[in-house]
Write a protein that holds these residues in place. Structure first.
Motif, short mmCIF file in Angstrom:
data_model
loop_
_atom_site.label_atom_id
_atom_site.label_comp_id
_atom_site.label_asym_id
_atom_site.label_seq_id
_atom_site.Cartn_x
_atom_site.Cartn_y
_atom_site.Cartn_z
N THR A 71 0.83 -1.21 0.00
CA THR A 71 0.00 0.00 0.00
C THR A 71 0.87 1.26 0.00
O THR A 71 0.59 2.23 -0.71
N THR A 72 1.91 1.24 0.83
CA THR A 72 2.77 2.43 0.95
C THR A 72 3.35 2.81 -0.41
O THR A 72 3.31 3.99 -0.80
N GLU A 73 3.87 1.81 -1.12
CA GLU A 73 4.46 2.13 -2.42
C GLU A 73 3.40 2.57 -3.42
O GLU A 73 3.63 3.47 -4.23
N ILE A 118 -8.37 5.54 -2.77
CA ILE A 118 -8.78 4.87 -1.54
C ILE A 118 -7.67 3.95 -1.07
O ILE A 118 -7.16 3.13 -1.84
N ASP A 119 -7.28 4.14 0.20
CA ASP A 119 -6.31 3.25 0.84
C ASP A 119 -7.11 2.06 1.38
O ASP A 119 -7.78 2.16 2.40
N GLY A 120 -6.99 0.95 0.67
CA GLY A 120 -7.79 -0.23 1.03
C GLY A 120 -7.05 -1.25 1.87
O GLY A 120 -7.51 -2.38 2.02
N ALA A 121 -5.91 -0.83 2.46
CA ALA A 121 -5.05 -1.79 3.18
C ALA A 121 -5.84 -2.62 4.20
O ALA A 121 -5.63 -3.82 4.32
N GLN A 122 -6.77 -1.98 4.91
CA GLN A 122 -7.48 -2.70 5.97
C GLN A 122 -8.85 -3.19 5.53
O GLN A 122 -9.58 -3.78 6.32
N ALA A 123 -9.22 -2.94 4.30
CA ALA A 123 -10.57 -3.31 3.86
C ALA A 123 -10.61 -4.68 3.20
O ALA A 123 -11.51 -5.48 3.47
N PHE A 159 -3.80 -1.63 -2.03
CA PHE A 159 -3.80 -2.59 -0.92
C PHE A 159 -2.52 -3.41 -0.91
O PHE A 159 -1.75 -3.40 -1.88
N SER A 160 -2.29 -4.09 0.22
CA SER A 160 -1.07 -4.90 0.41
C SER A 160 -1.44 -6.38 0.43
O SER A 160 -2.41 -6.76 1.10
N GLY A 161 -0.63 -7.20 -0.22
CA GLY A 161 -0.90 -8.64 -0.23
C GLY A 161 -0.87 -9.26 1.16
O GLY A 161 -1.68 -10.13 1.48
N HIS A 162 0.04 -8.77 2.00
CA HIS A 162 0.23 -9.45 3.29
C HIS A 162 -0.91 -9.25 4.27
O HIS A 162 -1.01 -9.96 5.26
N LYS A 163 -1.77 -8.28 3.99
CA LYS A 163 -2.92 -8.09 4.91
C LYS A 163 -4.13 -8.90 4.44
O LYS A 163 -5.14 -8.95 5.12
N ILE A 167 -0.96 -8.96 20.26
CA ILE A 167 -1.71 -7.77 19.82
C ILE A 167 -0.69 -6.73 19.39
O ILE A 167 0.52 -6.94 19.53
N ARG A 168 -1.16 -5.59 18.86
CA ARG A 168 -0.22 -4.52 18.56
C ARG A 168 -0.44 -3.38 19.55
O ARG A 168 -1.59 -3.09 19.92
N THR A 169 0.65 -2.75 19.96
CA THR A 169 0.55 -1.58 20.82
C THR A 169 1.39 -0.46 20.21
O THR A 169 2.35 -0.72 19.49
N ALA A 208 -3.61 -0.02 22.84
CA ALA A 208 -3.45 -1.46 22.59
C ALA A 208 -4.52 -1.82 21.57
O ALA A 208 -5.65 -1.31 21.66
N ARG A 209 -4.18 -2.66 20.60
CA ARG A 209 -5.14 -2.94 19.53
C ARG A 209 -5.23 -4.45 19.29
O ARG A 209 -4.24 -5.10 19.00
N ALA A 210 -6.45 -4.97 19.42
CA ALA A 210 -6.70 -6.36 19.02
C ALA A 210 -7.40 -6.30 17.67
O ALA A 210 -8.36 -5.55 17.49
N1 C6P Z 1 -0.86 -0.90 8.80
C1 C6P Z 1 -0.92 -1.79 11.04
O1 C6P Z 1 -0.46 -2.45 11.97
P1 C6P Z 1 2.10 -1.48 4.07
O2 C6P Z 1 3.05 -1.34 5.24
O3 C6P Z 1 2.56 -0.69 2.88
O4 C6P Z 1 1.75 -2.89 3.75
O5 C6P Z 1 0.70 -0.85 4.56
C2 C6P Z 1 0.67 0.46 5.05
C3 C6P Z 1 -0.70 0.79 5.52
C4 C6P Z 1 -1.44 1.72 4.83
N2 C6P Z 1 -2.70 2.02 5.19
C5 C6P Z 1 -3.30 1.43 6.23
C6 C6P Z 1 -4.72 1.77 6.56
C7 C6P Z 1 -2.59 0.48 6.99
O6 C6P Z 1 -3.20 -0.10 8.01
C8 C6P Z 1 -1.25 0.17 6.64
C9 C6P Z 1 -0.45 -0.79 7.46
C10 C6P Z 1 -0.24 -1.85 9.70
O7 C6P Z 1 -1.93 -1.10 11.17
C11 C6P Z 1 1.25 -1.68 9.83
S1 C6P Z 1 1.69 -0.07 10.37
#
Ligand code: C6P
Length: 424
Positions: free
Chosen positions: A112-114, A217-222, A240-244, A376-378, A396-398
């Motif tokens: 997503t960042t790139e 739209i930043d879809g990283a979490q969607a 979006f990011s593959g790893h999420k 969890i993440r903090t 703190a985030r679950a």
């Molecule tokens: N959020 C989290 O713990 P990357 O690092 O490029 O895969 O994704 C970045 C990014 C962009 N937008 C949103 C909404 C995100 O949640 C994230 C990544 C992780 O919440 C790592 S900080």
């Protein structure tokens, strides 16, 4: 791959909620979840940071390296041909996943960042002039904030920030007020990584388009929580990011409308992004190669396609209903603690519960929970402007995925009781 409940057609939400989602069966697809940490069963509640990978994804990557590995778009030998086909098939899998019109609208990036940096460099910077504005929101991750701030600083443009209500809901009225004829782009997250708020992105796009303003739209979490249809949303860019989304790290996606991306210059130079090079002149390749300079993460694309296929075998509506039930259950159980404050109570939420405890710093909470096998993440979750708005340095985030269980929530709550024992 197991298929606990098959995909269903459009249904009443209540019907979906009633349908059982066989968590035990999906959990068997995720080898990493079977382990113990500090002698306790692993309770993985850090899915917003990165989600775990099903066996089919791990196998697809291994198979690729065992049998097909070669560089793409270059060689004429058999392996090069196979690798190229696998990579381009992955692009088509992503196209279908997002319901994009054409495969060339899918650009593979690192994440997503790139993807957002690509748009900031290749779309925004050449366009921006002093007095122009870009609109983001207070909920943004730094990845959807810093690239725009940098672009504004480099060009004299101004960054405007949509505020939220105390429960973490975006102020659409304020958003609408911010749009004007010098707004060059709106860049908004689909789902907040820190609060879980699901933003009304279709409305956000509609209001911007009514004024001729494109929307990213930043879809990283969607993407891990809901089916995304970029044509139905009408957005101009989606990242979006593959790893999420249960795929590997190192691969991500920028969707962009072809007519917009055709007009954008490349942002990185190198192999594959050119059609010809002489000492005097470089001609650029067509989409999407124009934005994919250098050897890409071929195995990552193969793994992402496998993740998409895995999700295609799930009943995503039932998975989402299960995650919603987990989130509600977690909020209810955290309500048992008088010293816990939960942030983010928007009506539309996806799989995230952020909280603080008055007796302990979030990092202490995270450390104690880790000792109990609970991950969890903090911290500030890369959302420092949002933390400032909430009046805290960290939470703190679950964060949940469809493979989490009610027992996972109970273990989280037991761990918090331990935190209280130690710190209160
Ligand atoms: N959020 C989290 O713990 P990357 O690092 O490029 O895969 O994704 C970045 C990014 C962009 N937008 C949103 C909404 C995100 O949640 C994230 C990544 C992780 O919440 C790592 S900080």
């Amino acid at each position: 791959m197991s298929s606990p409940v098959r995909r269903a057609s459009a249904e009443e939400p209540e019907a979906v909620e009633r349908r059982a989602f066989d968590v035990a069966e999906v959990r068997r697809d995720f080898p990493i979840l079977q382990q113990q940490v500090h002698g306790k069963p692993l309770t993985y509640l850090d899915n917003a940071a990165t989600s775990q990978k099903p066996r089919s994804v791990i196998d697809a990557i291994t198979r690729y390296y065992r049998t097909d590995n070669a560089n793409i778009h270059r060689g004429i030998h058999t392996l090069a041909e196979r690798a190229t086909v696998a990579y381009e098939e992955a692009r088509v899998a992503v196209q279908r996943f997002l319901n994009a019109r054409e495969a060339r609208e899918i650009v593979f990036v690192r994440g997503t960042t790139e993807a957002i940096n690509l748009v900031a460099h290749a779309y925004a910077r050449p366009l921006l002039r002093p007095g122009d504005e870009i609109v983001v929101s207070i909920l943004e991750h730094h990845s959807n904030f810093v690239p725009w701030k940098m672009a504004c600083e480099a060009t004299g443009a101004r960054l405007r920030v949509v505020p939220m209500t105390d429960d973490g809901t975006l102020r659409l009225d304020e958003y609408e007020r911010l749009l004007f004829d010098r707004t060059r782009l709106v860049a908004i997250g689909h789902v907040s990584n820190a609060l879980g708020t699901v933003n009304p992105v279709a409305d956000i796009v509609r209001l911007a388009h009514a004024r001729g303003i494109p929307v990213l739209i930043d879809g990283a979490q969607a993407v891990a929580h809901m089916a995304v249809d970029v044509r139905a949303l009408g957005c101009d860019f989606y990242a979006f990011s593959g790893h999420k989304v249960f795929g590997p790290t190192g691969i991500g996606v920028l969707y962009g409308k072809a007519d917009l991306m055709e007009r954008m210059p490349p942002w990185q130079g190198g192999g594959d992004m050119i059609s010809s090079v002489t000492l005097d002149e470089v001609r650029y390749n067509t989409l999407p190669a124009k934005f994919e300079a250098g050897t890409p993460d071929i195995a990552g694309a193969v793994g992402l396609a496998a993740a998409i296929e895995y999700l295609g075998g799930l009943d995503r509506a039932a998975a989402a209903a299960h995650e919603t039930a987990l989130t509600r259950y977690a909020e209810k159980r955290l309500g048992e603690f008088s010293d816990v404050t939960v942030f983010g109570r928007a009506r539309e939420k996806a799989g995230i519960v952020s909280f603080v405890m008055s007796c302990a710093h979030p990092h202490d909470i995270g450390t104690v929970l880790d000792g109990e096998g609970v991950a969890i993440r903090t911290g500030h979750h890369c959302c420092q402007p949002l933390m400032h708005r909430l009046g805290v340095a960290a939470t703190a985030r679950a964060s949940f995925a469809f493979y989490n269980t009610h027992e996972d929530v109970d273990r989280l709550v037991d761990g918090l009781a331990r935190v209280r024992e130690m710190f209160a």
